[in-house]
Write a protein that holds these residues in place. Structure first.
Motif, PDB file in Angstrom:
ATOM      1  N   VAL A 123      -8.215  -3.759  -3.268  1.00  0.00           N
ATOM      2  CA  VAL A 123      -8.893  -3.728  -4.717  1.00  0.00           C
ATOM      3  C   VAL A 123      -7.853  -4.474  -5.546  1.00  0.00           C
ATOM      4  O   VAL A 123      -7.840  -5.298  -6.413  1.00  0.00           O
ATOM      5  N   ALA A 124      -6.588  -3.848  -5.815  1.00  0.00           N
ATOM      6  CA  ALA A 124      -5.670  -4.180  -6.675  1.00  0.00           C
ATOM      7  C   ALA A 124      -5.000  -5.732  -6.356  1.00  0.00           C
ATOM      8  O   ALA A 124      -4.683  -6.262  -7.143  1.00  0.00           O
ATOM      9  N   ARG A 150      -7.726   0.929  -1.710  1.00  0.00           N
ATOM     10  CA  ARG A 150      -7.277   0.836  -3.116  1.00  0.00           C
ATOM     11  C   ARG A 150      -6.305  -0.271  -3.441  1.00  0.00           C
ATOM     12  O   ARG A 150      -6.385  -1.073  -4.468  1.00  0.00           O
ATOM     13  N   SER A 177       0.727  -1.330   0.031  1.00  0.00           N
ATOM     14  CA  SER A 177      -0.069  -0.034  -0.065  1.00  0.00           C
ATOM     15  C   SER A 177       1.071   1.148  -0.023  1.00  0.00           C
ATOM     16  O   SER A 177       1.378   1.664   0.896  1.00  0.00           O
ATOM     17  N   THR A 215     -14.714   3.224  -0.539  1.00  0.00           N
ATOM     18  CA  THR A 215     -13.925   2.287  -1.607  1.00  0.00           C
ATOM     19  C   THR A 215     -14.658   2.740  -2.972  1.00  0.00           C
ATOM     20  O   THR A 215     -13.886   2.754  -3.909  1.00  0.00           O
ATOM     21  N   GLY A 240      -7.736   5.362   2.835  1.00  0.00           N
ATOM     22  CA  GLY A 240      -8.135   5.204   1.299  1.00  0.00           C
ATOM     23  C   GLY A 240      -7.168   4.459   0.547  1.00  0.00           C
ATOM     24  O   GLY A 240      -7.402   3.505  -0.373  1.00  0.00           O
ATOM     25  N   ARG A 241      -5.818   4.770   0.782  1.00  0.00           N
ATOM     26  CA  ARG A 241      -4.889   4.152   0.166  1.00  0.00           C
ATOM     27  C   ARG A 241      -4.847   2.538   0.127  1.00  0.00           C
ATOM     28  O   ARG A 241      -4.689   1.944  -0.621  1.00  0.00           O
ATOM     29  N   GLU A 252     -13.127   5.895  -4.107  1.00  0.00           N
ATOM     30  CA  GLU A 252     -11.717   5.576  -4.366  1.00  0.00           C
ATOM     31  C   GLU A 252     -11.350   4.793  -5.739  1.00  0.00           C
ATOM     32  O   GLU A 252     -10.745   4.816  -6.273  1.00  0.00           O
ATOM     33  N   VAL A 253     -12.391   3.716  -5.919  1.00  0.00           N
ATOM     34  CA  VAL A 253     -12.316   3.064  -7.052  1.00  0.00           C
ATOM     35  C   VAL A 253     -13.691   3.101  -8.106  1.00  0.00           C
ATOM     36  O   VAL A 253     -14.534   2.345  -7.433  1.00  0.00           O
TER      37      VAL A 253
END
Length: 247
Positions: A115-116, A112, A30, A144, A108-109, A147-148
């Motif tokens: 999800v990645a 993300r 992250s 999320t 938030g990071r 963010e995505v």
């Protein structure tokens, strides 16, 4: 052994075996940091749809792990994230401190990154990743989606909502929102405004408010506020919504 005892033992065995998915610790990047979570996977080769599973303000405790396991049993690769990075609250005072001390930009990071990470797995359908959370995690489930933007589904269980037009405009994900009618923090009026704002923008949103429920009514550890029937119905709605949008 008496028949009553046999029946009780059989019920325990059936209940235990109903949620068979076991988790494995995973780590992923992250930003410049390495974060950890627990990954629960269905049986079989996949690829499967997937979910970022976000804990309450208590942290990544056994109840959240159980929810992730149950979701894996429904056919989803479920990543239970740890936004507190190893800390779990033992009481409400500690939970309050941990929640207040969580930097929103870091969270938030991390979301993300979660999800990645899921999309990088061979067992995951890249375009069928969603999010789900409860309480604080419900708000971060919505975060999320902010963010995505191409997230495939979002479930908010009595989590904080956004009201700013610039944030509402970012939401393109189908949303299921589950709330308690007696929740003093996130009122039915707040929920109605959020729903109306998204529908005005042509977004897909389903809302369920349980009139007699307060906050955190789905968690049996909430001794004074748990509502078994409402929790069971909320789970049924969640399963149906996820199947319609992720499978």
């Amino acid at each position: 052994m008496k028949m009553k005892t046999v029946l009780i033992l059989a019920a325990v065995i059936l209940t235990t075996s109903a949620f068979a998915a076991t988790g494995k610790p995973v780590s992923y990047k992250s930003g410049e940091y390495t974060v950890r979570g627990i990954l629960y996977s269905p049986e079989g080769k996949g690829p499967f749809p997937a979910l970022v599973v976000i804990h309450e303000w208590w942290g990544l405790n056994d109840w959240v792990k159980e929810q992730a396991s149950k979701l894996a049993d429904q056919g989803y690769v479920a990543l239970a994230v740890d936004l507190y990075r190893g800390k779990v609250a033992e009481n409400s005072e500690m939970a309050h401190e941990l929640a207040r001390g969580l930097p929103e930009d870091r969270a938030g990071r991390d979301l993300r990154a979660a999800v990645a990470f899921l999309r990088s797995q061979d067992t995951v359908k890249k375009d069928r990743v969603g999010s789900i959370g409860w309480c604080m995690g419900g708000g971060y489930s919505l975060q999320t989606a902010l963010e995505v933007p191409d997230l495939a589904a979002t479930v908010i269980n009595y989590g904080d909502l956004v009201t700013e037009p610039e944030n509402l405009n970012k939401i393109h994900t189908p949303i299921l929102g589950i709330f308690g009618g007696k929740d003093q923090g996130i009122t039915p009026e707040d929920v109605a405004k959020f729903e109306a704002a998204l529908k005005k923008r042509g977004r897909r949103i389903e809302i369920k408010i349980y009139p007699d429920a307060g906050h955190a009514f789905e968690n049996p550890n909430n001794k004074t506020g748990y509502r078994a029937d409402d929790a069971a119905d909320a789970w049924k709605l969640t399963v149906g919504f996820l199947a319609a949008n992720l499978k």
